[in-house]
Design an enzyme around this catalytic site. Sequence first.
Site: not given
Ligand code: GLN
Length: 474
Positions: A73, A148, A172
Amino acid sequence: MPLLIPSPETLRRNPEKLPEAVAQSLALARANRHLGAFIELLDERAGVSCGEVMARIRKGEELPLAGFIIAVKDNISIKDVPLTCGSRILDHHPATFTATAVERLERAGAIVIGKTNLDEFAMGSSNENSSFGPARHPLDDTRVPGGSSGGSAVSVAAGWCHAALGSDTGGSVRQPAAFCGIVGLKPTYGRVSRYGLVAFGSSLDQISPFAHDCTSAFEVLHAMAGADSHDATSAHVKVPECEVLSLPKNKLRVGVVREFVDHEALAPSIRAASREVCDALTSAGHTLVEVSLPTAKLAIPVYYIVATAEASSNLARFDGARYGKRSADATDVNSVLELSRGIGFGPEVRRRIMMGTYVLSAGYFDAYYRTAQKVRRLIKEELQAVLAQTDVLLTPTTPSTAFRIGEKVDDPVAMYLSDIFTTPANLAGLPAVSIPWRSDESGLPIGMQLMANYFDEELLLSAGMELERLRPGV
Ligand code: GLN
């Protein structure tokens, strides 16, 4: 979806096939550029790593991850490779060092083929917040792969890579793993060094692997876990000796979280799948224990206070002076800050910074931030109490299967609700994994989540392996 390159075992037995497999993997990623999985492919670097791995194998070195072709990532640093975090503010910003997790995987023989797409600074649940455009679901490109860490999930699910690294702050890795039909493991907080991961919510973030099954997720975790002098929050807890995962040695006590399996937001197909998992576990002789986590319903508001507060502080360094692209129109110190941050950050990141700054401001600190920390403590204590009577907890990973691109972009609260089942593990620091169970009536994967006690990733993944054994198919 099937693996489109030879398996790590095949490549380990025939290391001379590695260069071809790496080239194949890069070619597949290029041919499917429309899926937006990668921000950058690292052909030259992958070629060099490949040569090194082959030389080490020839010398007789035992490399636990020999044959693993992986993606990383793009919020995780690799020296001399641009690090974008999916943001315009980091244009032309090559990393100056390599993250410990990546360094350890490469030392174990893994070959990195590229940096993957993500929601800007890992803030999002759909990969639509990337300044490089969305990543798309490999089974239906009108849908999101989740976020994400969307690009990493796609690279594995589409069959181009054996594993990938993401980061999981609130779900994420588990949520895109569930959407794409692969395994996504969030280790215990502190299990994997965060050195080289660009911080979002420092008390929640963990570098986390995607893989095709629990066995390879365990192998990847094993290679990168353990204390690191560069990260004071990495835990000095022994990494399990055993490198090979096996099915649970004893019958499991599985806690079924009442509030989650009956949640009103659940899609009918996911509600049905949860029941099937329970039936399959009972038929296999495991004991189900109904447990209640009454405070866990507050996990979303608590998470979005704690995570935004930490993000507003972590992102202060991107000011166009020390880090980040400087606006060409800036004329003095204030305009450097205002204009650079204004053009550099996308709307969701700006929203989070504003929310975080608000909940930390003098007048609201007690009402929001301090209260959220207290409730966080309660959620953690509830989970610990329940895990004291059970081996693992079972919940669905997500309330729905992969949704359509554009469906939730105008409704941040609906987007935030995607994390309803995943945020408790981050708030408590517990390990959790998403395992693909089966597909829904439209052929979209459904993931089930397991949580276990601190540092018990081995039991967590062996329970996951049991679900893999029992599942009807994805
Ligand atoms: N979807 C969550 C957020 O928007 C988690 C993001 C993540 O785990 N990086 O914060």
